[in-house]
Design an enzyme around this catalytic site. Sequence first.
Site, PDB file in Angstrom:
ATOM      1  N   GLY A 100       0.847  -1.191   0.000  1.00  0.00           N
ATOM      2  CA  GLY A 100       0.000   0.000   0.000  1.00  0.00           C
ATOM      3  C   GLY A 100       0.879   1.236   0.000  1.00  0.00           C
ATOM      4  N   GLN A 152       3.232   9.936   1.801  1.00  0.00           N
ATOM      5  CA  GLN A 152       4.523   9.220   1.770  1.00  0.00           C
ATOM      6  C   GLN A 152       5.383   9.625   0.584  1.00  0.00           C
ATOM      7  OE1 GLN A 152       2.520   5.163   2.410  1.00  0.00           O
ATOM      8  NE2 GLN A 152       4.448   4.964   3.520  1.00  0.00           N
ATOM      9  N   CYS A 170       6.121  -0.222   7.516  1.00  0.00           N
ATOM     10  CA  CYS A 170       5.746   0.985   6.782  1.00  0.00           C
ATOM     11  C   CYS A 170       6.958   1.484   6.024  1.00  0.00           C
ATOM     12  CB  CYS A 170       5.252   2.059   7.752  1.00  0.00           C
ATOM     13  SG  CYS A 170       4.771   3.592   6.939  1.00  0.00           S
ATOM     14  N   LEU A 171       6.769   1.815   4.752  1.00  0.00           N
ATOM     15  CA  LEU A 171       7.889   2.306   3.937  1.00  0.00           C
ATOM     16  C   LEU A 171       8.436   3.629   4.478  1.00  0.00           C
ATOM     17  CD1 LEU A 171       6.474   1.459   0.387  1.00  0.00           C
ATOM     18  CD2 LEU A 171       8.288   0.252   1.626  1.00  0.00           C
ATOM     19  N   HIS A 206      -4.328   1.248   7.465  1.00  0.00           N
ATOM     20  CA  HIS A 206      -2.969   1.796   7.594  1.00  0.00           C
ATOM     21  C   HIS A 206      -2.799   2.997   6.645  1.00  0.00           C
ATOM     22  CE1 HIS A 206       1.608   1.040   7.780  1.00  0.00           C
ATOM     23  NE2 HIS A 206       1.483   1.843   6.747  1.00  0.00           N
ATOM     24  N   GLU A 207      -3.308   2.876   5.413  1.00  0.00           N
ATOM     25  CA  GLU A 207      -3.166   3.979   4.441  1.00  0.00           C
ATOM     26  C   GLU A 207      -4.036   5.171   4.822  1.00  0.00           C
ATOM     27  OE1 GLU A 207      -0.676   3.544   2.857  1.00  0.00           O
ATOM     28  OE2 GLU A 207      -0.552   1.368   2.905  1.00  0.00           O
ATOM     29  N   HIS A 219      -2.389   7.281   7.322  1.00  0.00           N
ATOM     30  CA  HIS A 219      -1.402   8.213   6.746  1.00  0.00           C
ATOM     31  C   HIS A 219      -2.074   9.522   6.327  1.00  0.00           C
ATOM     32  CE1 HIS A 219       2.414   6.080   6.547  1.00  0.00           C
ATOM     33  NE2 HIS A 219       1.875   5.017   5.985  1.00  0.00           N
TER      34      HIS A 219
HETATM   35  O1  GNR Z   1       4.335  -2.492   2.535  1.00  0.00           O
HETATM   36  C1  GNR Z   1       3.643  -2.374   3.528  1.00  0.00           C
HETATM   37  N1  GNR Z   1       3.329  -3.455   4.251  1.00  0.00           N
HETATM   38  C2  GNR Z   1       2.354  -3.456   5.230  1.00  0.00           C
HETATM   39  C3  GNR Z   1       2.282  -4.552   6.058  1.00  0.00           C
HETATM   40  C4  GNR Z   1       1.317  -4.612   7.014  1.00  0.00           C
HETATM   41  C5  GNR Z   1       0.420  -3.597   7.169  1.00  0.00           C
HETATM   42  C6  GNR Z   1       0.499  -2.487   6.370  1.00  0.00           C
HETATM   43  C7  GNR Z   1       1.456  -2.418   5.392  1.00  0.00           C
HETATM   44  S1  GNR Z   1       1.522  -1.048   4.363  1.00  0.00           S
HETATM   45  C8  GNR Z   1       3.214  -1.040   3.946  1.00  0.00           C
HETATM   46  C9  GNR Z   1       3.519   0.028   2.934  1.00  0.00           C
HETATM   47  C10 GNR Z   1       3.229   1.377   3.567  1.00  0.00           C
HETATM   48  O2  GNR Z   1       3.989   1.935   4.308  1.00  0.00           O
HETATM   49  N2  GNR Z   1       2.079   1.915   3.308  1.00  0.00           N
HETATM   50  O3  GNR Z   1       1.735   3.077   3.881  1.00  0.00           O
HETATM   51 NI    NI Z   2       2.817   3.142   5.744  1.00  0.00          NI
END
Ligand code: GNR
Ligand code: NI
Length: 176
Positions: free
Chosen positions: A45, A50, A93-94, A135-136, A139
């Site tokens: 995601g 980001q 999270c990236l 999660h997104e 953000h």
């Molecule tokens: O790549 C991602 N893996 C992930 C694993 C578990 C829950 C959420 C994620 S999202 C993350 C990429 C990211 O930072 N998205 O905002």
């Molecule tokens: Ni993230």
Amino acid sequence: MLLKLHTFPDAVLREVAKPVAAVDAETVRFMQDMLETMYHHRGVGLAAPQVGVGKRVIVVDINEPQDPAQALLMANPEILQSSEEEFCYNEGCLSVPGQYADVTRPKKVRVAYINIHNQRVEMEAEDLLSTCIQHEIDHLNGELFVDHLSRLKRDIILKKVEKARRLAEEEIGHAL
Ligand code: GNR
Ligand code: NI
């Protein structure tokens, strides 16, 4: 076009992103650039903040193998309903590179969003897809997965990320 990833403690990650007025051709191009950037970094995601853009846009692809034809490109995503039942997943999270922690969230969500055809759609998601969408959306509200942890766990992770960043900057300094 590959976009630059912004990582903690970049201030853009703590801002509340602004709704998109309509999904026009430029927004679709931006969503495709976000998808390319997400695949490049092997994420499931990605949210616009980001890549330094304060717009309510996210892309998600949890398919194995990943498939652009099945990716979700969402503008103004909103959670309409969340289940009482919970689901725990070891999130990363990236923008918080190299750090992982178990986060518990609602197992199922009902989500509304605007698609690439500028149409409002609703969908249900569960388990990993639900976790990823939540999660997104976090953000877009200036929140990171570490905000769901105890203060102690959060501080340990964020200190590690800051230390790694300082070391990387030193390396660059010596190379110049
Ligand atoms: O790549 C991602 N893996 C992930 C694993 C578990 C829950 C959420 C994620 S999202 C993350 C990429 C990211 O930072 N998205 O905002
Ligand atoms: Ni993230």
